[in-house]
Write an enzyme that holds these catalytic residues in place. Structure first.
Site, PDB file in Angstrom:
ATOM      1  N   GLU A 149       0.421  -0.636  14.293  1.00 49.32           N
ATOM      2  CA  GLU A 149      -0.269  -0.366  13.303  1.00 49.32           C
ATOM      3  C   GLU A 149      -1.509   0.149  14.029  1.00 49.32           C
ATOM      4  O   GLU A 149      -2.168  -1.006  14.941  1.00 49.32           O
ATOM      5  CB  GLU A 149      -0.508  -0.572  12.349  1.00 49.32           C
ATOM      6  CG  GLU A 149       0.838  -0.499  10.719  1.00 49.32           C
ATOM      7  CD  GLU A 149       0.523  -0.928   9.555  1.00 49.32           C
ATOM      8  OE1 GLU A 149      -0.048  -1.380   9.341  1.00 49.32           O
ATOM      9  OE2 GLU A 149       1.363  -1.287   8.989  1.00 49.32           O
ATOM     10  N   TYR A 153      -6.816  -2.753  12.908  1.00 42.42           N
ATOM     11  CA  TYR A 153      -7.442  -1.584  12.980  1.00 42.42           C
ATOM     12  C   TYR A 153      -9.109  -2.428  12.830  1.00 42.42           C
ATOM     13  O   TYR A 153      -9.949  -1.442  12.214  1.00 42.42           O
ATOM     14  CB  TYR A 153      -7.410  -1.969  11.569  1.00 42.42           C
ATOM     15  CG  TYR A 153      -6.542  -1.350  10.731  1.00 42.42           C
ATOM     16  CD1 TYR A 153      -5.707   0.408  11.014  1.00 42.42           C
ATOM     17  CD2 TYR A 153      -5.411  -2.132  11.061  1.00 42.42           C
ATOM     18  CE1 TYR A 153      -4.649   1.118  10.174  1.00 42.42           C
ATOM     19  CE2 TYR A 153      -3.905  -1.110  10.291  1.00 42.42           C
ATOM     20  CZ  TYR A 153      -3.661  -0.111   9.738  1.00 42.42           C
ATOM     21  OH  TYR A 153      -2.656   0.399   9.172  1.00 42.42           O
ATOM     22  N   GLU A 155       3.323  -7.922   7.580  1.00 41.60           N
ATOM     23  CA  GLU A 155       1.386  -8.389   7.017  1.00 41.60           C
ATOM     24  C   GLU A 155       1.649  -9.482   6.465  1.00 41.60           C
ATOM     25  O   GLU A 155       1.172  -9.592   5.084  1.00 41.60           O
ATOM     26  CB  GLU A 155       1.189  -7.103   7.240  1.00 41.60           C
ATOM     27  CG  GLU A 155       0.492  -6.571   7.512  1.00 41.60           C
ATOM     28  CD  GLU A 155      -0.201  -5.300   7.028  1.00 41.60           C
ATOM     29  OE1 GLU A 155      -0.732  -4.809   6.064  1.00 41.60           O
ATOM     30  OE2 GLU A 155      -0.667  -4.532   8.255  1.00 41.60           O
ATOM     31  N   ASP A 193       0.924  -1.200   0.108  1.00 43.03           N
ATOM     32  CA  ASP A 193      -0.187   0.172  -0.202  1.00 43.03           C
ATOM     33  C   ASP A 193       1.065   1.074   0.108  1.00 43.03           C
ATOM     34  O   ASP A 193       0.624   2.196   0.436  1.00 43.03           O
ATOM     35  CB  ASP A 193      -1.394  -0.009   1.686  1.00 43.03           C
ATOM     36  CG  ASP A 193      -1.635   1.309   1.233  1.00 43.03           C
ATOM     37  OD1 ASP A 193      -2.489   1.374   0.745  1.00 43.03           O
ATOM     38  OD2 ASP A 193      -2.081   1.683   2.376  1.00 43.03           O
TER      39      ASP A 193
HETATM   40  N1  CKX Z   1      -1.548  -2.023   6.244  1.00 42.00           N
HETATM   41  C1  CKX Z   1      -4.440  -4.231   7.577  1.00 42.00           C
HETATM   42  C2  CKX Z   1      -0.053  -2.543   5.497  1.00 42.00           C
HETATM   43  C3  CKX Z   1       0.478  -0.521   5.748  1.00 42.00           C
HETATM   44  C4  CKX Z   1      -1.400  -0.169   4.941  1.00 42.00           C
HETATM   45  C5  CKX Z   1      -2.177   0.009   5.886  1.00 42.00           C
HETATM   46  C6  CKX Z   1      -3.408   0.657   6.182  1.00 42.00           C
HETATM   47  C7  CKX Z   1      -2.306  -1.722   6.069  1.00 42.00           C
HETATM   48  C8  CKX Z   1      -3.108  -1.986   7.063  1.00 42.00           C
HETATM   49  C9  CKX Z   1      -2.931  -3.437   7.078  1.00 42.00           C
HETATM   50  O1  CKX Z   1       1.400  -0.843   4.546  1.00 42.00           O
HETATM   51  O2  CKX Z   1      -0.172   1.605   4.356  1.00 42.00           O
HETATM   52  O3  CKX Z   1      -4.297   0.168   5.087  1.00 42.00           O
HETATM   53  O4  CKX Z   1      -3.815   1.558   5.637  1.00 42.00           O
END
Ligand code: CKX
Length: 597
Positions: free
Chosen positions: A510, A472, A416, A165
């Site tokens: 995160e 999240y 992840e 992302d």
């Molecule tokens: N985690 C559920 C990796 C980041 C993303 C973040 C997002 C994700 C979330 C995984 O690189 O930016 O979706 O904001």
């Protein structure tokens, strides 16, 4: 020890580092014909482009911005007639490159976030202008780090399809140096710190390519000699040391010299901090004192320069982080330019240093698919041996580069990935084993787990010295009016982890919400600043319930650019600051909480 990696360039009485930053010539090579047409000898029809910078956002057209394939940089470089060996050092070229000097290939390097070093002594003509060319490539595949694919559009244009992302920025994104070092030189050094009573011990090892004697001198901030030792391996003892403390750093300078009697052959001046790091039960200890981590997951990302290194941006980011009372950040999702770590050493920030192992899941929208509990297999595919080879290489180069920074207190070996199969366990066991062999300071090793890596399913958590969770609840899971359900689900998961009795610290690496800096709404709605604040407060309730939770790194420090799509409004907006580094309301919430945490 790799002579390949080398030390950060410096100029002193025996070494010269000449920056090559500035305008270079540039050309895309979509058909990969440059090699055959000998562009390493001369680059026709090139344009001027700045180094360091990502190339994508310098252009105004779609094709150049999303360009995926080979690209060439070149420069006429005057090489002065200085003594000694000559090296060319690129802070990074993303994602891979071959460097040519006067038409001859000198080195090829895989991986876009760690230095490329070439000994060009036998290729350059000293006292003359030399022709330097770099063939770069920014394609993603399933054995590159980070992982992704290349998508071919109907008209034949190729674009990146990242499994991650953030925008696939590329180019010569960090500084370039021409470095002169003596024939007999210091290649590398290790320092390991221990503390006892009122003393600090620095066990050091210096690697050189010769047999002359090594002298090591430690000086305090006022440049007073504190202690000295002789030999390639030894110990420095510091009485009543000034410790490197979190947000209260003290740096000593470590002068390393090679001497032939009175004659100075080589010298290198490093900065070191006297501190220890340890995991003790559920606590993270720095100098034997518990530390709660407060801060952010970040990106190297800014308007126009993309992921290009920029001193003013680093300065501003540290000022903003200090203002929020943060003490830590994760270099998500790749090792940053070395200057970030130098700032962190000076400012007393802790860093979780992350290898670019991201996108290890069979989905381009992994955050959505995995969040729904689907199996996103990865480690049973035929590309895995090549991927592992690359992963080990990046881990080696990252630890080699960053091992002496006091700010780096842990290494994160993935972000992840799929971790629910025995394949993933076998794969990551090898990565962790290698990392543990390499770090002279035996720092804690970890990795960031997403929601699918649940306590009952995850096959990899046992490899980690402390747990890093990306969660999240209230955003990807039960957002908006469902936030109470989200918090119940969050507690439920934490209780299941608690029941496992792991007796290690848990850190949230995160958690966050996409928030438009322009949106205000009462009652809050998702994407508004009010919702970001509410989400944070509700997550803090959970964190404050369990004493094994020892840190909170919000996703993300600032809004950042991603691939386009229906999930993103011109980028990921989970920043606590906007992309221009101005605060959203959430920044004030964090500042208040972290003042007394
Ligand atoms: N985690 C559920 C990796 C980041 C993303 C973040 C997002 C994700 C979330 C995984 O690189 O930016 O979706 O904001």
């Amino acid at each position: 020890m790799f002579d390949q990696m080398s030390l950060y360039p410096e100029t002193n009485s025996r070494r010269i580092a000449l920056t090559q930053d500035g305008m270079w010539n540039f050309r895309f090579d979509p058909e990969s014909i440059g090699e055959e047409q000998k562009w390493m000898n001369h680059l026709d029809s090139s344009i001027s482009i700045p180094v360091p910078a990502s190339f994508a956002d310098l252009f105004t057209d779609q094709y150049s911005k999303n360009y995926c394939g080979d690209f060439w940089y070149e420069k006429d470089m005057f090489v002065p007639n200085f003594e000694g060996r000559v090296q060319l050092r690129f802070g990074s070229v993303t994602h891979r490159c071959t460097v040519y000097v006067n038409g001859k290939a000198v080195v090829s390097h895989e991986g876009g976030f760690l230095p490329v070093l070439c000994d060009v002594t036998d290729y350059v003509n000293k006292g003359e202008t030399n022709y330097i060319a770099v063939r770069g490539n920014n394609e993603l595949n399933e054995s590159s780090l980070p992982c992704g694919a290349v998508k071919t559009l109907n008209d034949g244009t190729r674009i990146a399809a990242p499994y991650f992302d953030f925008f696939n920025y590329a180019g010569i994104q960090r500084s370039v140096y021409l470095v002169f070092i003596p024939e007999e030189h210091i290649q590398d050094y290790n320092t390991v710190i221990s503390l006892e009573n009122d003393k600090a011990y620095v066990d050091y090892e210096v690697f050189t390519n010769g047999n002359n004697d090594v002298v090591v001198t430690l000086c305090d901030k006022e440049n007073n000699v504190v202690c000295k030792a002789q030999g390639k391996k030894g110990q420095l003892q510091v009485e009543k040391p000034h410790l490197w403390k979190v947000r209260n750093a003290y740096l000593y300078s470590l002068k390393i010299e090679i001497k032939d009697g009175e004659k100075l052959i080589d010298e290198y001046n490093a900065k070191i901090g006297l501190r220890t790091v340890k995991i003790d039960g559920t606590k993270i200890l720095v100098n034997n004192e518990p530390v709660y981590l407060k801060g952010f997951g970040k990106h190297e990302d800014f308007d126009i320069i993309g992921r290009g290194f920029n001193y003013p941006l680093v300065k501003r980011d540290f000022e903003c982080m200090k203002w929020t009372n943060a003490n830590c950040f994760r270099t998500s999702h790749y090792p940053y330019a070395e200057e970030w770590y130098q700032f962190a050493d000076e400012e007393g920030f802790l860093i979780i240093d992350e290898v670019p192992a991201v996108g290890m899941m069979r989905s381009t929208h992994n955050f959505a698919v995995a969040g729904m509990g689907q199996y996103t297999y990865f480690f049973e595919t035929p590309t895995v041996p090549e991927l592992l080879k690359n992963h080990l290489l990046q881990v080696e180069e990252m630890i080699e580069r960053d091992k002496n920074h006091p700010s780096v207190f842990a290494f994160s070996l993935f972000n992840e990935p799929e971790t629910t199969s025995t394949y993933s366990h076998d794969y990551f066991s090898k990565v962790f084993e290698r990392a543990r062999q390499l770090d002279p300071q035996h720092r804690p090793m970890t990795g960031a787990f997403e929601k699918n890596s649940a306590p009952e399913k995850c096959q990899c958590y046992m490899l980690c010295d402390f747990m890093c969770l990306n969660r999240y609840y209230g955003w990807y899971i039960s957002g908006g009016p469902d936030i109470n359900d989200a918090i119940d689900k969050f507690h439920d998961e934490m209780k299941r982890w608690q029941a496992k009795g792991l007796n290690v610290p848990f850190v949230f690496t995160e958690f966050g919400t996409d928030t438009l800096a322009t949106e205000h709404k009462l009652p809050s709605v998702m994407w508004s600043q009010e919702y970001q604040n509410e989400y944070l407060e509700r997550n803090f309730e959970v964190f404050d319930t369990y004493d094994f939770i020892q840190g909170e790194l919000v996703w993300n420090f600032a809004d950042f650019q991603t691939t386009e799509g229906i999930f993103r409004v011109n980028g990921n907006k989970k920043g606590v600051f906007n992309r221009e580094r101005q605060p959203k309301d959430a920044a004030f919430v964090l500042k208040k909480r972290w003042a007394d945490k």
